[in-house]
Design a protein around this motif. Sequence first.
Motif: not given
Length: 592
Positions: A287, A291, A309, A312, A318, A323, A344, A348
Amino acid sequence: MAPRIYTSPVPSFPILSTSVFTRLFAPRASGDIGGFPADLRAFVDAESGASITRAQLVHLALSFGYGIKHHPNTSRFASRGSTVLIYSPNSLAWPVVLFGSVAAGLRCTLANSAYTAHELAFQYADSGAKVIFTTEDGLSVVREMFAESGIAKAEADKRIVVLGADLRWAGGPSAPAGAASEGLVRMEDLLDKGKLDQEEKFEGPDAHETVYICYSSGTTGKPKGVETTHQNMTTLLDIVAPAFPPLWENSIMLGILPFYHIYGAAKLVHFPFSQGCPVIIQTKFEPDKFCAVIQRFRVTHALVVPPVLVVLARHSAVDEYDLSSLKVLFSGAAPLGHTLVKQVKERLLAKRGGRGELGITQGYGLTETSPTTHLLTVGEADRKMGSIGVLLPNLEARLVEDDEGEVDAEEGKPGELWVRGKTVMKGYLNNPAATANAITPDGWFKTGDVAIRDAEGYYYIVDRRKELIKYKGFQVPPAELEYVLLTHPDIADAAVIGLESVKEATELPRAYVVHAHPEKVRSAEAKAAFARSVGKWMEGKVARHKFLRGGVSVIDAVPKSAAGKILRRDLRELAKQEMARGELGGEVKARL
């Protein structure tokens, strides 16, 4: 009654009959390589930043091809049509070895880099390979494999080519060779012997010769070697392009999928190169590193599997990296539910203040279909969330209710997905019986997946035909229950199998779940209490016939393949152990 045959909404176009190497590298105009500038980066090593351009890759591949055909150790195993085996995690050497072998006219069989010596021995013998390319870390397994195969060490060492960590051949950092590889041929030794004037040609009928042999685990028996031809692969490159998430100028693809898997081999080693898109090669998924690489290289596209996913959606990494360059996440190899997509996307985009674009989409296929038959475009990803998309051009599909293909499913009803076209494998290597069971005399490949096609031509996978749970006549798709379980705030991962109830003469769904905060369920009592709460929670989420009547078990991790598919056979073995300990009651057993 004539079969109900579906075609693609995307127009068909002429199919080429040429070799993989020619399709990818032949110039389209003066000075270019495969239609793109020769100085464009092709592959980049994520850790060191070392890279090779398209021009360098052509030179290295033709040099490697010459070397393997002329080095005294390997030349006896390098005639046209001979098979070599790649046993290595992702690396910058991978495309050089793969395309160099193809340029030399060889077949390549791609082995899981986590294989044991016994597993590797089977593939080595079944594929007919003689030369094996491996890393220094893989040497101990390879040597054990040769010993198990009855090949003396002196002879075995002549069949090994080492892919070292030294990247000076690509302008990268040096690294010392390990003592275990002393005296063995190294990749670099094959790069300075000369250069092929041109690649071996596979034109016209020769395009139907096998080029790759990936192994499919299937549901029963030993793994089967899938014969992928030059025609299969070049057709795939052409028919995927119209529906694949668009690659624009300055697009950058992140390559974490294992290259030995057909998904990674086709969609990372081949397809981005055919579209002029550089690939950042990462050895394995972690992970934080995942990233960090997106941030460092401003990655725009990432090919993933559903477990990535899940990370994420929930991992703290994250929040620690930028990102915002990421525009497309493309998932494959296992079913992807709309709930996970929403989680996700919301997470994000929240980091971007709700601004910007992010498409999360998926496709479908199998090793036997090279691998892709369906794709969901980015433009329809939100409207058709959960769909595998439309059938690709030049392919046909059926949804069949019976094994013989005599009864087609009614419009909008589920049926086993059958596909036909130029991407379907030639057959299973050394296994005509399995080939005959999988491919009908008129060319239909039986996928074993149950699908529904909506009125607009979008397909949805319900589940594997052999994994459907039958509860008192009702079909219960494990994937559906898994999607629901993943919406539970304290569940990080989940898998469902069927248990056979002798008392009720039916199957009962049983869930295996991973707690999002393992420290909260360390004791047996805490696990049992959480399991009971999950079972009760599910009763408010699904119809009665989908209740988890087989119970819930809390485990540390759901067993999965490198491609992200749930290994239900492993869970069935676990259920047998639980039954032996009396934890399932005396009237149920795991389905074979």
